[in-house]
Design a protein around this motif. Structure first.
Motif, short mmCIF file in Angstrom:
data_model
loop_
_atom_site.label_atom_id
_atom_site.label_comp_id
_atom_site.label_asym_id
_atom_site.label_seq_id
_atom_site.Cartn_x
_atom_site.Cartn_y
_atom_site.Cartn_z
N TYR A 157 0.83 -1.21 0.00
CA TYR A 157 0.00 0.00 0.00
C TYR A 157 0.86 1.26 0.00
N GLU A 158 1.86 1.30 0.87
CA GLU A 158 2.68 2.51 1.01
C GLU A 158 3.55 2.77 -0.22
N MET A 159 3.67 1.80 -1.11
CA MET A 159 4.49 1.98 -2.31
C MET A 159 3.67 2.42 -3.52
N THR A 160 2.36 2.49 -3.37
CA THR A 160 1.55 2.94 -4.50
C THR A 160 1.72 4.43 -4.70
N GLY A 161 1.66 4.85 -5.96
CA GLY A 161 1.74 6.28 -6.25
C GLY A 161 0.58 7.03 -5.64
N HIS A 162 -0.58 6.40 -5.54
CA HIS A 162 -1.76 7.04 -4.98
C HIS A 162 -1.51 7.45 -3.53
N TYR A 163 -0.91 6.54 -2.75
CA TYR A 163 -0.59 6.84 -1.36
C TYR A 163 0.51 7.88 -1.26
N GLN A 164 1.58 7.70 -2.01
CA GLN A 164 2.75 8.57 -1.89
C GLN A 164 2.44 10.00 -2.29
N ILE A 165 1.72 10.20 -3.40
CA ILE A 165 1.40 11.54 -3.84
C ILE A 165 0.45 12.21 -2.86
N THR A 166 -0.56 11.48 -2.41
CA THR A 166 -1.52 12.05 -1.46
C THR A 166 -0.85 12.42 -0.16
N LYS A 167 0.00 11.53 0.36
CA LYS A 167 0.69 11.80 1.63
C LYS A 167 1.62 13.01 1.50
N TYR A 168 2.36 13.06 0.39
CA TYR A 168 3.28 14.19 0.21
C TYR A 168 2.51 15.50 0.10
N PHE A 169 1.39 15.47 -0.61
CA PHE A 169 0.58 16.68 -0.74
C PHE A 169 0.05 17.14 0.62
N LEU A 170 -0.47 16.21 1.42
CA LEU A 170 -1.02 16.58 2.72
C LEU A 170 0.06 17.04 3.69
N ASP A 171 1.23 16.45 3.61
CA ASP A 171 2.32 16.82 4.52
C ASP A 171 3.04 18.09 4.10
N HIS A 172 3.03 18.39 2.78
CA HIS A 172 3.81 19.53 2.26
C HIS A 172 2.98 20.32 1.26
N ARG A 173 1.75 20.64 1.64
CA ARG A 173 0.82 21.25 0.69
C ARG A 173 1.36 22.54 0.08
N GLU A 174 1.84 23.45 0.91
CA GLU A 174 2.28 24.75 0.39
C GLU A 174 3.50 24.59 -0.53
N LYS A 175 4.45 23.78 -0.13
CA LYS A 175 5.63 23.54 -0.96
C LYS A 175 5.24 22.85 -2.26
N PHE A 176 4.36 21.87 -2.17
CA PHE A 176 3.93 21.12 -3.34
C PHE A 176 3.27 22.06 -4.35
N LEU A 177 2.35 22.90 -3.88
CA LEU A 177 1.64 23.79 -4.78
C LEU A 177 2.56 24.86 -5.35
N GLU A 178 3.52 25.31 -4.54
CA GLU A 178 4.47 26.29 -5.04
C GLU A 178 5.31 25.70 -6.17
N GLU A 179 5.77 24.49 -5.98
CA GLU A 179 6.56 23.84 -7.03
C GLU A 179 5.72 23.56 -8.27
N LEU A 180 4.46 23.19 -8.05
CA LEU A 180 3.59 22.84 -9.16
C LEU A 180 3.15 24.05 -9.96
N LEU A 181 2.78 25.12 -9.26
CA LEU A 181 2.16 26.28 -9.91
C LEU A 181 3.15 27.37 -10.30
N GLU A 182 4.25 27.43 -9.59
CA GLU A 182 5.18 28.53 -9.84
C GLU A 182 6.52 28.08 -10.39
N GLY A 183 6.79 26.79 -10.31
CA GLY A 183 8.06 26.27 -10.82
C GLY A 183 8.11 26.29 -12.32
N GLU A 184 9.31 26.37 -12.86
CA GLU A 184 9.49 26.37 -14.30
C GLU A 184 9.67 24.94 -14.81
#
Length: 244
Positions: A217-244
């Protein structure tokens, strides 16, 4: 489990034909089911829904959604894979249901037609007592799960989370649990939901990387992406929306 093995029957010259152009399908030889709940996971286009639909076709379920007794047509709902599959059962069961979220509207219309053609027969009793069209999408899905599903049955579900809120996905997990413990049911589910994937002691089969392989379960992309987003929401969105 009732269905314990799927074998793919094909000749090498078929590799250039759909659906064998999908790597995970082309490389499939034999697939064993060892748990009452098996999940198919992977990115879109990796073959998980194709295989689930092929199994439904081989079970003689309506590939537009439904059981053996639900006879109605939906354009492009036929399976390209079913005739190349061999299913091994112990014991074989004929009760079952294929839930295809993309054609659930047509299935609901089919049930309404049966009700009109068979007044007083209680057709809607298996769906909460009223038309699925008169319920919200989420309510109609849960009505199906809570009222239609019962013992010694195999259920093939393609993305059941599509109409379920997170809270109702938790309710759905309890429905699965009760049906397995009390009614002796088997589930094979294609899903993107990290909540549904969390069902305990389930087998998770990944279709990524061109092979069908069991994964934690912990190796699925679904778990990993969701967990990273919840743990690092602001950083994730900054990289996604403002990164080149």
């Amino acid at each position: 489990m009732f269905l314990n093995r799927v074998n793919l029957l094909k000749e090498p010259q078929m590799d250039s034909q759909y659906p064998f152009t999908i790597p995970a399908i082309s490389n499939l030889k034999e697939l064993e089911f060892t748990s009452s709940v098996t999940f198919f996971v992977g990115e879109n286009g990796t073959g998980k829904s194709t295989l689930l639909e092929g199994i439904a076709d081989k079970c003689e379920f309506n590939t537009a959604g439904g059981s053996r007794n639900n006879l109605y047509d939906v354009y492009a709902a036929e399976s390209a894979l079913g005739k190349y599959l061999r299913l091994s059962w112990m014991p074989k069961v004929t009760n079952g249901f294929f839930l295809r979220s993309e054609s659930f509207y047509q299935f609901a219309s089919h049930i309404d037609q049966l009700e009109r053609e068979n007044p007083g027969r209680g057709v809607l009793d298996s769906y909460g007592g009223k038309s699925l069209h008169e319920q919200s999408h989420g309510e109609s899905f849960l009505s199906l799960f809570l009222n239609r599903f019962d013992g010694r049955t195999i259920y093939l579900l393609d993305e059941p989370e599509s109409a379920l809120s997170p809270q109702r996905q938790l309710t759905f997990l309890r429905v699965i649990h009760d049906l397995i413990k009390e009614q002796n049911c088997q589930f094979i589910i294609a899903t993107h939901s990290p909540i549904i994937l969390g069902y305990p002691e389930a087998t998770i089969l990944s279709f990524d990387d061109g092979e069908i392989e069991e994964i934690d379960y912990e190796m699925t992309g679904h778990y990993q992406i969701t967990k990273y987003f919840l743990d690092h929401r602001e950083k994730f969105l900054e990289e996604l929306l403002e990164g080149e």
